[in-house]
Design a protein around this motif. Structure first.
Motif, PDB file in Angstrom:
ATOM      1  N   MET A 116      28.872 -33.713   4.685  1.00 20.03           N
ATOM      2  CA  MET A 116      30.151 -33.120   4.352  1.00 20.03           C
ATOM      3  C   MET A 116      29.910 -31.675   3.911  1.00 20.03           C
ATOM      4  SD  MET A 116      32.821 -34.136   1.304  1.00 20.03           S
ATOM      5  CE  MET A 116      33.524 -35.522   2.138  1.00 20.03           C
ATOM      6  N   TYR A 117      30.591 -30.767   4.556  1.00 15.83           N
ATOM      7  CA  TYR A 117      30.507 -29.360   4.186  1.00 15.83           C
ATOM      8  C   TYR A 117      31.565 -29.065   3.127  1.00 15.83           C
ATOM      9  CZ  TYR A 117      31.043 -24.350   4.290  1.00 15.83           C
ATOM     10  OH  TYR A 117      31.132 -23.039   3.908  1.00 15.83           O
ATOM     11  N   LEU A 118      31.158 -28.380   2.058  1.00 11.69           N
ATOM     12  CA  LEU A 118      32.083 -27.988   1.000  1.00 11.69           C
ATOM     13  C   LEU A 118      32.131 -26.469   0.909  1.00 11.69           C
ATOM     14  CD1 LEU A 118      31.012 -30.416  -1.873  1.00 11.69           C
ATOM     15  CD2 LEU A 118      32.912 -30.687  -0.280  1.00 11.69           C
ATOM     16  N   THR A 119      33.348 -25.935   0.836  1.00 13.67           N
ATOM     17  CA  THR A 119      33.484 -24.497   0.623  1.00 13.67           C
ATOM     18  C   THR A 119      33.066 -24.182  -0.810  1.00 13.67           C
ATOM     19  OG1 THR A 119      35.757 -24.642  -0.192  1.00 13.67           O
ATOM     20  CG2 THR A 119      35.460 -24.436   2.217  1.00 13.67           C
ATOM     21  N   GLY A 120      32.895 -22.916  -1.092  1.00  9.60           N
ATOM     22  CA  GLY A 120      32.548 -22.513  -2.455  1.00  9.60           C
ATOM     23  C   GLY A 120      33.596 -22.936  -3.463  1.00  9.60           C
ATOM     24  N   SER A 121      34.871 -22.786  -3.114  1.00 10.92           N
ATOM     25  CA  SER A 121      35.933 -23.179  -4.057  1.00 10.92           C
ATOM     26  C   SER A 121      35.967 -24.705  -4.227  1.00 10.92           C
ATOM     27  CB  SER A 121      37.288 -22.647  -3.606  1.00 10.92           C
ATOM     28  OG  SER A 121      37.655 -23.184  -2.359  1.00 10.92           O
ATOM     29  N   GLU A 122      35.670 -25.454  -3.167  1.00 14.66           N
ATOM     30  CA  GLU A 122      35.616 -26.911  -3.291  1.00 14.66           C
ATOM     31  C   GLU A 122      34.447 -27.333  -4.178  1.00 14.66           C
ATOM     32  OE1 GLU A 122      37.525 -28.663   0.835  1.00 14.66           O
ATOM     33  OE2 GLU A 122      35.442 -27.968   0.870  1.00 14.66           O
ATOM     34  N   GLN A 123      33.306 -26.669  -4.033  1.00 18.53           N
ATOM     35  CA  GLN A 123      32.159 -26.982  -4.883  1.00 18.53           C
ATOM     36  C   GLN A 123      32.495 -26.745  -6.353  1.00 18.53           C
ATOM     37  OE1 GLN A 123      28.536 -25.029  -3.572  1.00 18.53           O
ATOM     38  NE2 GLN A 123      29.081 -25.391  -1.435  1.00 18.53           N
ATOM     39  N   THR A 124      33.144 -25.624  -6.636  1.00 15.97           N
ATOM     40  CA  THR A 124      33.524 -25.309  -8.014  1.00 15.97           C
ATOM     41  C   THR A 124      34.513 -26.339  -8.547  1.00 15.97           C
ATOM     42  OG1 THR A 124      33.143 -22.957  -7.622  1.00 15.97           O
ATOM     43  CG2 THR A 124      34.544 -23.530  -9.499  1.00 15.97           C
ATOM     44  N   ALA A 125      35.527 -26.659  -7.766  1.00 20.08           N
ATOM     45  CA  ALA A 125      36.532 -27.634  -8.189  1.00 20.08           C
ATOM     46  C   ALA A 125      35.914 -29.017  -8.380  1.00 20.08           C
ATOM     47  CB  ALA A 125      37.676 -27.690  -7.177  1.00 20.08           C
ATOM     48  N   LEU A 126      35.024 -29.403  -7.480  1.00 18.60           N
ATOM     49  CA  LEU A 126      34.373 -30.711  -7.574  1.00 18.60           C
ATOM     50  C   LEU A 126      33.473 -30.792  -8.812  1.00 18.60           C
ATOM     51  CD1 LEU A 126      34.498 -33.300  -5.955  1.00 18.60           C
ATOM     52  CD2 LEU A 126      32.577 -32.497  -4.598  1.00 18.60           C
ATOM     53  N   ARG A 127      32.772 -29.705  -9.119  1.00 18.01           N
ATOM     54  CA  ARG A 127      31.976 -29.671 -10.350  1.00 18.01           C
ATOM     55  C   ARG A 127      32.869 -29.909 -11.560  1.00 18.01           C
ATOM     56  NH1 ARG A 127      28.800 -25.746  -8.033  1.00 18.01           N
ATOM     57  NH2 ARG A 127      30.086 -24.047  -8.785  1.00 18.01           N
TER      58      ARG A 127
END
Length: 172
Positions: free
Chosen positions: A1-12
């Motif tokens: 699964m590829y995560l954008t930078g904003s998705e990575q931040t939100a997921l964290r």
């Protein structure tokens, strides 16, 4: 699964929230706000299935009219053509996987409840501890935003074990 930078931040942020000790209602409300951002969604609701009463209780909602939700509590949840099927799936599921959108749009549930708050495209996750329902996540988008996809259901499934753990801790 590829995560954008904003998705990575939100997921964290989501995992940090779920790692903290909060009350059950606070978990669902704060997670709802985070999921609206992560999933580019517009509305959120969460309930806990009460098997003794035969109803969904403990409502948490974001960007939904309380009077409309009162109508759900009183009538619509007992005439809901999608939620029990979504609940039985035990994983993140788009509403269109259990009922085609055109068919849903012809139901009183859609026309008299969902559409009043602009809920058009939906996705649910129902969390369980064995057979005991812990709580659910009901995420919605307005019509023009488009349906959720495999990427969004994958993100929600990724979050599910941490959500279950947070609710179990809160109930102890």
């Amino acid at each position: 699964m590829y995560l954008t930078g904003s998705e990575q931040t939100a997921l964290r942020g989501v995992f940090a929230l779920l790692a903290q000790d909060h009350a059950e209602r606070e978990i669902r409300e704060q997670l709802g706000r985070a999921l609206l951002e992560l999933l580019h969604a517009d509305q959120f609701a969460s309930f806990v299935w009460n098997p003794q009463a035969g109803r969904f209780d403990a409502r948490v909602a974001i960007h939904m009219d309380p009077a409309n939700l009162d109508r759900y509590d009183a009538w619509h949840q007992h005439h809901d053509p999608i939620t029990f099927e979504l609940q039985s799936r035990r994983h993140a599921t788009r509403v269109t996987e259990v009922m085609p959108q055109r068919e849903l749009m012809r139901t009183p549930f859609f026309n008299d409840f969902l559409s009043r708050d602009g809920l058009h495209w939906g996705m649910n996750l129902h969390a369980f501890d064995g057979e005991r329902a812990l709580g659910d996540l009901r995420i919605w988008r307005r019509r023009g935003r488009g349906d959720f996809g495999v990427h969004e259901t994958g993100l929600l499934d990724l979050i599910e074990p941490a959500f279950v753990g947070a609710l179990q801790r809160a109930q102890r």
